[in-house]
Each structure stands twice: as structure tokens, then as C-alpha cells.
Design a protein around this motif. Sequence first.
Motif, mmCIF file in Angstrom:
data_model
loop_
_atom_site.group_PDB
_atom_site.id
_atom_site.type_symbol
_atom_site.label_atom_id
_atom_site.label_comp_id
_atom_site.label_asym_id
_atom_site.label_seq_id
_atom_site.Cartn_x
_atom_site.Cartn_y
_atom_site.Cartn_z
ATOM 1 N N LYS A 62 85.117 106.424 -55.042
ATOM 2 C CA LYS A 62 84.385 105.151 -54.928
ATOM 3 C C LYS A 62 83.625 105.066 -53.607
ATOM 4 N N ASN A 63 83.983 105.915 -52.659
ATOM 5 C CA ASN A 63 83.380 105.832 -51.336
ATOM 6 C C ASN A 63 82.085 106.650 -51.219
ATOM 7 N N ALA A 82 67.414 112.970 -59.353
ATOM 8 C CA ALA A 82 66.811 114.066 -60.128
ATOM 9 C C ALA A 82 67.931 114.997 -60.592
ATOM 10 N N GLY A 83 68.449 114.729 -61.779
ATOM 11 C CA GLY A 83 69.589 115.523 -62.253
ATOM 12 C C GLY A 83 70.837 115.141 -61.473
ATOM 13 N N PHE A 84 70.915 113.878 -61.101
ATOM 14 C CA PHE A 84 72.064 113.370 -60.336
ATOM 15 C C PHE A 84 73.061 112.776 -61.311
ATOM 16 N N LEU A 85 74.338 113.147 -61.206
ATOM 17 C CA LEU A 85 75.280 112.806 -62.276
ATOM 18 C C LEU A 85 76.333 111.778 -61.904
ATOM 19 N N SER A 86 76.326 111.273 -60.663
ATOM 20 C CA SER A 86 77.285 110.223 -60.318
ATOM 21 C C SER A 86 76.650 108.858 -60.571
ATOM 22 N N ILE A 87 77.511 107.871 -60.827
ATOM 23 C CA ILE A 87 77.005 106.509 -61.057
ATOM 24 C C ILE A 87 76.734 105.868 -59.691
ATOM 25 N N VAL A 88 75.591 105.237 -59.546
ATOM 26 C CA VAL A 88 75.215 104.610 -58.274
ATOM 27 C C VAL A 88 75.974 103.287 -58.118
ATOM 28 N N SER A 89 76.527 103.057 -56.932
ATOM 29 C CA SER A 89 77.320 101.830 -56.730
ATOM 30 C C SER A 89 76.403 100.598 -56.776
#
Length: 192
Positions: A62-63, A82-89
Motif C-alpha cells: 500500500k505504500n 505505459a504497461g504499468f500494472l499496479s493500481i494507482v492510489s
Amino acid sequence: LKIVVLISGSGSNLQSIIDAIEEKKLNAKIECVISDREAYGIERAKKHNIKTYLFNRKELKKNLFNEIEKVISNDIDLIILAGFLSIVSSEFIKKWENKIINIHPSLLPKFGGKGMYGMNVHRAVVENKEIESGCTVHFVTNEIDGGEIIAQKKVPVYEKDTAEDVQKRVLEKEHELLVEAIKILEKDKKKR
Ligand code: GRF
């Protein structure tokens, strides 16, 4: 236009931005490339003397975006997933409202949302017997793949296509679309 690019993988979309800038097709500067895991895209950035930051999403959990936040200066104009796979906080989205864009390998709103990334998208398109697919650049909001659409490009899907065939055809268009979308936003910025 000062941009930051977030990646998680090969970075072929990142490469298309690097190439467009070097070919003077895009008047922008990549201030840094940020990855949430080991990624070949980091090598691509290093080859072009672009500053890179590697974060470990598994450790940070989460950090992650609190740490990413620290390396993005306030004068950045555009943050590109661009091909980023984490969810943005949601905190990060709130701070950078309307300055974060994402490229997604389908014609949103179709085949978007949680779990719809990479090959999952193209497999679903083939299973659904779609006759076309494509890619979308949109603003990032708290709704996954739900933000205002900036631009899209279409590709045909043929009966004999495998998911890999579709992925290859779409990825080529993504490389064009992403640069075009950044140009659209650059013009908007000039207007404001
Ligand atoms: C691809 O599936 C692309 O459609 C999506 O992210 C994945 C990897 O892209 N945008 P890249 O080669 O890491 O830019």
C-alpha cells in the motif's frame, strides 16, 4: 512538456515515446522512468541516459505510491502509465488529477476494468469473436480504465487470429497512439 513514465514490463510503449522525442516528433522531456518491479523497460531508459527509479511493489504494497510520490517533482506536466500494472492510489490520483494518463490494449469501455490487462484482454476479444479491437489512451481516475478517453486506434480481428496475433497487431498501434495522445495534450496545455 515534462513527463514521467511508469512501467512494469518490456517498456515498448516507453520506447515509442523515447524514439518520438529523439526524432523530434514530440517536444517533451522524460524527467524519469519509474518501475514497480524489475523490468526490461528500465534498461531502455538507461540506454538513453534517462533517470530511473525501481520500487518493489511486493515489499511496499500500500505504500508504493507514497514512495513514488517522493521522486516526482511538482513541475511535472504529465504522468504516463505505459504497461504499468499496479493500481494507482486514490491519494496520488487526487494530487495529480487530470495529469495521469494510461494506455490500455482494448477499445474501452469494452474489455477494461479489474483483471483486464495484457493477454487477458486479447484472449477475451478472441473468445468473444470480436471483429475488431484496438487501444485506448485515457485519463486515470479511481475507476479502473474508466477515465475520460483521449484517443483510440482500431485494428481488425480475423477469425483465425490467436490472442497473440491480436496482441501484436494492437501493440503496434499503441506505439503510434501514445505519441499522438501526448501531442494532443501538449497542444491543450499550450492553449491553457
Ligand atoms: C502491453 O500489454 C500493452 O498493451 C500494455 O502494457 C503491456 C506492455 O507494454 N499497455 P510495454 O511493452 O511494457 O510498453
